[in-house]
Design a protein around this motif. Structure first.
Motif, PDB file in Angstrom:
ATOM      1  N   LEU A  21       0.151   7.186  -7.329  1.00  0.00           N
ATOM      2  CA  LEU A  21      -1.202   7.508  -7.781  1.00  0.00           C
ATOM      3  C   LEU A  21      -1.209   8.802  -8.580  1.00  0.00           C
ATOM      4  O   LEU A  21      -0.607   9.798  -8.171  1.00  0.00           O
ATOM      5  CB  LEU A  21      -2.146   7.647  -6.580  1.00  0.00           C
TER       6      LEU A  21
ATOM      7  N   LEU B 209      -9.393   2.114  -3.923  1.00  0.00           N
ATOM      8  CA  LEU B 209      -8.262   1.565  -3.181  1.00  0.00           C
ATOM      9  C   LEU B 209      -8.830   0.808  -1.995  1.00  0.00           C
ATOM     10  O   LEU B 209      -9.418   1.406  -1.088  1.00  0.00           O
ATOM     11  CB  LEU B 209      -7.324   2.680  -2.728  1.00  0.00           C
TER      12      LEU B 209
ATOM     13  N   GLY C 127       2.659   8.298   1.144  1.00  0.00           N
ATOM     14  CA  GLY C 127       3.086   6.906   1.159  1.00  0.00           C
ATOM     15  C   GLY C 127       3.895   6.552   2.387  1.00  0.00           C
ATOM     16  O   GLY C 127       4.514   5.493   2.437  1.00  0.00           O
TER      17      GLY C 127
ATOM     18  N   GLY D  10      -0.784  10.446   2.635  1.00  0.00           N
ATOM     19  CA  GLY D  10      -0.822  10.781   1.216  1.00  0.00           C
ATOM     20  C   GLY D  10       0.529  10.822   0.546  1.00  0.00           C
ATOM     21  O   GLY D  10       0.603  10.934  -0.687  1.00  0.00           O
TER      22      GLY D  10
ATOM     23  N   LEU E  77       0.834  -1.199   0.000  1.00  0.00           N
ATOM     24  CA  LEU E  77       0.000   0.000   0.000  1.00  0.00           C
ATOM     25  C   LEU E  77       0.873   1.255   0.000  1.00  0.00           C
ATOM     26  O   LEU E  77       0.616   2.214  -0.732  1.00  0.00           O
ATOM     27  CB  LEU E  77      -0.913   0.001   1.227  1.00  0.00           C
TER      28      LEU E  77
ATOM     29  N   ILE F 172       0.656   4.303  -3.128  1.00  0.00           N
ATOM     30  CA  ILE F 172       0.137   5.669  -2.950  1.00  0.00           C
ATOM     31  C   ILE F 172       1.000   6.742  -3.627  1.00  0.00           C
ATOM     32  O   ILE F 172       0.456   7.617  -4.314  1.00  0.00           O
ATOM     33  CB  ILE F 172      -0.091   5.961  -1.458  1.00  0.00           C
TER      34      ILE F 172
ATOM     35  N   VAL G 164      -4.997   6.038   4.890  1.00  0.00           N
ATOM     36  CA  VAL G 164      -5.586   4.712   4.729  1.00  0.00           C
ATOM     37  C   VAL G 164      -5.184   3.852   5.925  1.00  0.00           C
ATOM     38  O   VAL G 164      -4.013   3.508   6.099  1.00  0.00           O
ATOM     39  CB  VAL G 164      -5.105   4.050   3.425  1.00  0.00           C
TER      40      VAL G 164
ATOM     41  N   LEU H  40      -5.680  13.081  -2.335  1.00  0.00           N
ATOM     42  CA  LEU H  40      -5.937  11.796  -2.988  1.00  0.00           C
ATOM     43  C   LEU H  40      -7.121  11.037  -2.404  1.00  0.00           C
ATOM     44  O   LEU H  40      -7.807  10.296  -3.105  1.00  0.00           O
ATOM     45  CB  LEU H  40      -4.693  10.919  -2.880  1.00  0.00           C
ATOM     46  N   PHE H  41      -7.354  11.179  -1.091  1.00  0.00           N
ATOM     47  CA  PHE H  41      -8.241  10.277  -0.387  1.00  0.00           C
ATOM     48  C   PHE H  41      -9.667  10.822  -0.246  1.00  0.00           C
ATOM     49  O   PHE H  41      -9.893  11.847   0.403  1.00  0.00           O
ATOM     50  CB  PHE H  41      -7.679   9.952   1.005  1.00  0.00           C
TER      51      PHE H  41
ATOM     52  N   ASP I 266      -2.530  14.598   3.681  1.00  0.00           N
ATOM     53  CA  ASP I 266      -2.854  14.207   2.302  1.00  0.00           C
ATOM     54  C   ASP I 266      -2.692  15.426   1.391  1.00  0.00           C
ATOM     55  O   ASP I 266      -3.659  15.974   0.878  1.00  0.00           O
ATOM     56  CB  ASP I 266      -4.294  13.665   2.245  1.00  0.00           C
TER      57      ASP I 266
END
Length: 372
Positions: free
Chosen positions: A16, A37, A129, A127, A9, A13, A160, A365-366, A361
């Protein structure tokens, strides 16, 4: 995208190129970007210490798997996570990451607390990673933030989740439910206030609407050791000697049915219309219901009001001058986009929220747009 591990994961990220919709078991019916995701493959209990009342599980672990493991040791998730699949018309399996992300908390919240109150720690990927662990690595740009509390109820907008640590509690030996039938809003509120103001540790205070031939029911729950429950029930009967309950339920299966109906919104299952969740001060309950729309489930002693409303009706207008907020839980996609799932925050809170999102983030992205 369904990473098999936290490390995978964390590699995905940074690469992305577009926003993604964060999904666990897919039971919440949340709309968003087409790209998905999923944490469904990040599953399994990684640590369970019954003596320490602690369980650690990956975010994609089904709630039922955790509840089964706890039940084997006569323990439970005390905040009673709900299952809204029948109301939302969704399938899949509720996951512990989804429960934490939405801070899903059942009737016992009024006594024991919410999901976030039992959350001891989190692991998540931000965000950029980067893998963040509460109490372990602390990033400079989030120093001072309580990451556990921030992640609970953030709906995947900050990072996440990959793993959560939770405090658990022993199961109660027995329970009893006092049931009043056909009470109006004002007398229901008085019952709540009197019961919750007394020293008898009521662990549930709710009202279910009329359903078929069943009249509206106002219910109070007492849990604990058998002798303690008997004593507290007797004291509540003394307290309400002039307006006693129509029934005292002591049979375990019937108790489970009553509180399962409250927790999982059974009266709304299969019914048409929009579902709203309104949070106010318990004493403001009657101002919100105002004798209208009988299709309401009241929980938390009046602090939580679930309403089955006609399509197109915006319940936030009813809160004019009443401190609180309403969330649109179920509606057609067009109405959800028009009214928004969450009530708009005031300017100060909105600025703080945006600042936190930019830290965790920065590329947005989320679940963009989900919470304003």
């Amino acid at each position: 995208m369904k990473p098999e591990s936290e490390a995978e994961l964390a590699e995905i990220i940074p690469g992305l190129s577009e926003p993604v919709r964060i999904v666990g078991g897919g039971t919440r019916g949340v709309a968003g970007p087409e790209a998905e995701l999923s944490t469904a493959r990040l599953r399994g209990i990684t640590l369970y210490e019954p003596g320490a009342l602690t369980v650690v599980a990956r975010a994609g672990t089904p709630v039922v798997e955790i509840e089964t493991a706890l039940a084997a040791e006569n323990q439970q998730l005390a905040f009673e996570p709900a299952d809204y699949r029948a109301v939302l018309g969704t399938s899949g399996e509720p996951t512990i990451g989804g429960v934490v992300a939405a801070n899903i908390s059942g009737p016992r919240r009024i006594q024991a607390g919410a999901c976030r109150d039992f959350l001891l720690g989190v692991r998540f990927v931000d965000g950029r990673g980067q893998v963040i662990k509460n109490g372990g690595r602390v990033m400079k740009n989030v120093t001072g933030y309580d990451l556990v509390k921030l992640m609970a109820g953030s709906w995947g907008t900050l990072g996440v989740l990959t793993e959560v640590s939770l405090k658990v509690l022993p199961k109660s030996e027995t329970a009893a439910t006092l049931v009043w039938e056909g009470r109006d809003w004002a007398s229901t509120l008085k019952l709540f206030c009197d019961a919750l103001g007394a020293p008898f540790e009521v662990s549930g205070a709710a009202r279910l609407p009329e359903e078929g031939n069943q009249r509206a029911r106002t219910v109070l729950r007492v849990e604990g050791f058998e002798d303690s429950v008997k004593y507290r029930v007797s004291k509540l009967l003394e307290l309400f000697k002039d307006s006693g309950p129509d029934q005292v339920v002591t049979e375990p299966a019937e108790n489970a049915r009553v509180w399962g109906a409250v927790r999982n919104l059974k009266p709304f299952q299969g019914a048409s219309g929009n579902v709203w969740k309104t949070s106010v001060k318990p004493t403001d309950m009657t101002r919100v219901v105002n004798g209208s729309n009988p299709n309401r489930i009241i929980d938390w002693g009046g602090g939580l009001i679930w309403t089955l409303a006609p399509e197109g009706e915006d319940l936030r207008e009813a809160l004019d001058g009443i401190p609180g907020h309403s969330t649109l839980v179920r509606a057609a996609r067009s109405e959800m986009e028009m009214m928004g799932r969450f009530q708009q925050e005031d300017a100060g809170i909105q600025a703080l929220t945006q600042a936190i999102r930019e830290k965790l983030d920065p590329r947005g992205l989320f679940n963009p747009g989900l919470m304003g």
